[in-house]
Design a protein around this motif. Sequence first.
Motif, mmCIF file in Angstrom:
data_model
loop_
_atom_site.group_PDB
_atom_site.id
_atom_site.type_symbol
_atom_site.label_atom_id
_atom_site.label_comp_id
_atom_site.label_asym_id
_atom_site.label_seq_id
_atom_site.Cartn_x
_atom_site.Cartn_y
_atom_site.Cartn_z
ATOM 1 N N UNK A 221 66.064 125.168 6.258
ATOM 2 C CA UNK A 221 66.776 124.065 6.889
ATOM 3 C C UNK A 221 65.948 122.835 7.169
ATOM 4 N N UNK A 222 64.682 122.853 6.765
ATOM 5 C CA UNK A 222 63.785 121.717 7.025
ATOM 6 C C UNK A 222 63.216 121.173 5.726
ATOM 7 N N UNK A 223 62.783 119.917 5.739
ATOM 8 C CA UNK A 223 62.196 119.347 4.519
ATOM 9 C C UNK A 223 60.791 119.898 4.267
ATOM 10 N N UNK A 224 60.343 119.721 3.048
ATOM 11 C CA UNK A 224 59.010 120.162 2.661
ATOM 12 C C UNK A 224 57.932 119.440 3.465
ATOM 13 N N UNK A 225 56.803 120.128 3.659
ATOM 14 C CA UNK A 225 55.631 119.454 4.164
ATOM 15 C C UNK A 225 55.019 118.606 3.061
ATOM 16 N N UNK A 226 53.930 117.903 3.385
ATOM 17 C CA UNK A 226 53.320 116.984 2.422
ATOM 18 C C UNK A 226 52.377 117.708 1.464
ATOM 19 N N UNK A 227 51.989 118.911 1.787
ATOM 20 C CA UNK A 227 51.119 119.696 0.911
ATOM 21 C C UNK A 227 49.649 119.556 1.257
ATOM 22 N N UNK A 228 48.894 120.575 0.870
ATOM 23 C CA UNK A 228 47.449 120.558 1.051
ATOM 24 C C UNK A 228 46.812 121.092 -0.232
ATOM 25 N N UNK A 229 45.779 120.406 -0.693
ATOM 26 C CA UNK A 229 45.149 120.745 -1.964
ATOM 27 C C UNK A 229 44.172 121.901 -1.789
ATOM 28 N N UNK A 230 44.292 122.877 -2.671
ATOM 29 C CA UNK A 230 43.331 123.975 -2.747
ATOM 30 C C UNK A 230 42.715 123.942 -4.134
ATOM 31 N N UNK B 186 52.739 128.673 11.002
ATOM 32 C CA UNK B 186 52.693 129.721 9.986
ATOM 33 C C UNK B 186 51.344 129.610 9.274
ATOM 34 N N UNK B 187 50.847 130.743 8.814
ATOM 35 C CA UNK B 187 49.533 130.766 8.178
ATOM 36 C C UNK B 187 49.602 131.431 6.803
ATOM 37 N N UNK B 188 48.598 131.107 5.998
ATOM 38 C CA UNK B 188 48.403 131.815 4.747
ATOM 39 C C UNK B 188 46.910 132.080 4.607
ATOM 40 N N UNK B 189 46.524 133.340 4.799
ATOM 41 C CA UNK B 189 45.135 133.739 4.601
ATOM 42 C C UNK B 189 44.948 134.069 3.130
ATOM 43 N N UNK B 190 44.023 133.382 2.492
ATOM 44 C CA UNK B 190 43.791 133.555 1.061
ATOM 45 C C UNK B 190 42.381 134.070 0.835
ATOM 46 N N UNK B 191 42.267 135.256 0.292
ATOM 47 C CA UNK B 191 40.976 135.876 0.003
ATOM 48 C C UNK B 191 40.821 136.082 -1.504
ATOM 49 N N UNK B 192 39.588 136.330 -1.916
ATOM 50 C CA UNK B 192 39.280 136.594 -3.329
ATOM 51 C C UNK B 192 39.907 135.534 -4.237
ATOM 52 N N UNK B 193 39.694 134.293 -3.884
ATOM 53 C CA UNK B 193 40.343 133.205 -4.612
ATOM 54 C C UNK B 193 39.859 133.106 -6.045
ATOM 55 N N UNK B 194 40.780 132.721 -6.914
ATOM 56 C CA UNK B 194 40.526 132.587 -8.342
ATOM 57 C C UNK B 194 40.810 131.153 -8.779
ATOM 58 N N UNK B 195 40.246 130.729 -9.908
ATOM 59 C CA UNK B 195 40.524 129.366 -10.389
ATOM 60 C C UNK B 195 42.019 129.102 -10.568
ATOM 61 N N UNK B 196 42.777 130.113 -10.946
ATOM 62 C CA UNK B 196 44.215 129.938 -11.151
ATOM 63 C C UNK B 196 44.993 129.774 -9.850
ATOM 64 N N UNK B 197 44.321 129.911 -8.714
ATOM 65 C CA UNK B 197 44.962 129.619 -7.430
ATOM 66 C C UNK B 197 44.908 128.126 -7.095
ATOM 67 N N UNK B 198 44.187 127.363 -7.896
ATOM 68 C CA UNK B 198 44.095 125.932 -7.674
ATOM 69 C C UNK B 198 45.469 125.281 -7.784
ATOM 70 N N UNK B 199 45.867 124.574 -6.728
ATOM 71 C CA UNK B 199 47.191 123.961 -6.677
ATOM 72 C C UNK B 199 47.327 123.197 -5.371
ATOM 73 N N UNK B 200 48.414 122.454 -5.266
ATOM 74 C CA UNK B 200 48.820 121.909 -3.978
ATOM 75 C C UNK B 200 49.746 122.938 -3.337
ATOM 76 N N UNK B 201 49.435 123.303 -2.121
ATOM 77 C CA UNK B 201 50.207 124.315 -1.399
ATOM 78 C C UNK B 201 51.122 123.627 -0.385
ATOM 79 N N UNK B 202 52.386 124.029 -0.416
ATOM 80 C CA UNK B 202 53.407 123.459 0.455
ATOM 81 C C UNK B 202 54.014 124.545 1.324
ATOM 82 N N UNK B 203 54.343 124.190 2.551
ATOM 83 C CA UNK B 203 55.100 125.132 3.357
ATOM 84 C C UNK B 203 56.547 124.655 3.469
ATOM 85 N N UNK B 204 57.399 125.614 3.711
ATOM 86 C CA UNK B 204 58.819 125.340 3.808
ATOM 87 C C UNK B 204 59.409 126.231 4.881
ATOM 88 N N UNK B 205 60.343 125.668 5.614
ATOM 89 C CA UNK B 205 61.073 126.417 6.626
ATOM 90 C C UNK B 205 62.559 126.204 6.362
#
Length: 112
Positions: A99-108, A78-97
């Motif tokens: 019935x499955x556990x969370x991923x470990x996250x990726x820092x943006x 799965x993908x997330x294309x992020x354009x026109x990023x703003x400072x308020x988009x700063x966060x750890x991003x997690x994916x979820x499916x």
Amino acid sequence: QVQLVESGGGLVQVGGSLRLACAASGSIDSIEAMGWYRQAPGKQRELVAAITSGGSTNYANSVKGRFTISRDNAKNTMYLQMNSLKPEDTAVYYCIAQGSPWGQGTQVTVSS
């Protein structure tokens, strides 16, 4: 149940773009719902975008028109294309499916 691994985060300037990927350890064909959440320091985790197996999508108001969620069942990703990023988009991003556990996250981090 699958294991999820996020990638693609990093440091980007305001107005820049990033594409996050969420790779599943197995087939996602039968997973009805998948999504991206984010959590900024001191804030609760919030839904960013979601996608169904049929391709229906849902976005948080704060990212509508800037972010695009997609899934490639052939690649179990799965993908997330992020354009026109703003400072308020700063966060750890997690994916979820469903019935499955969370991923470990990726820092943006979006710098001004």
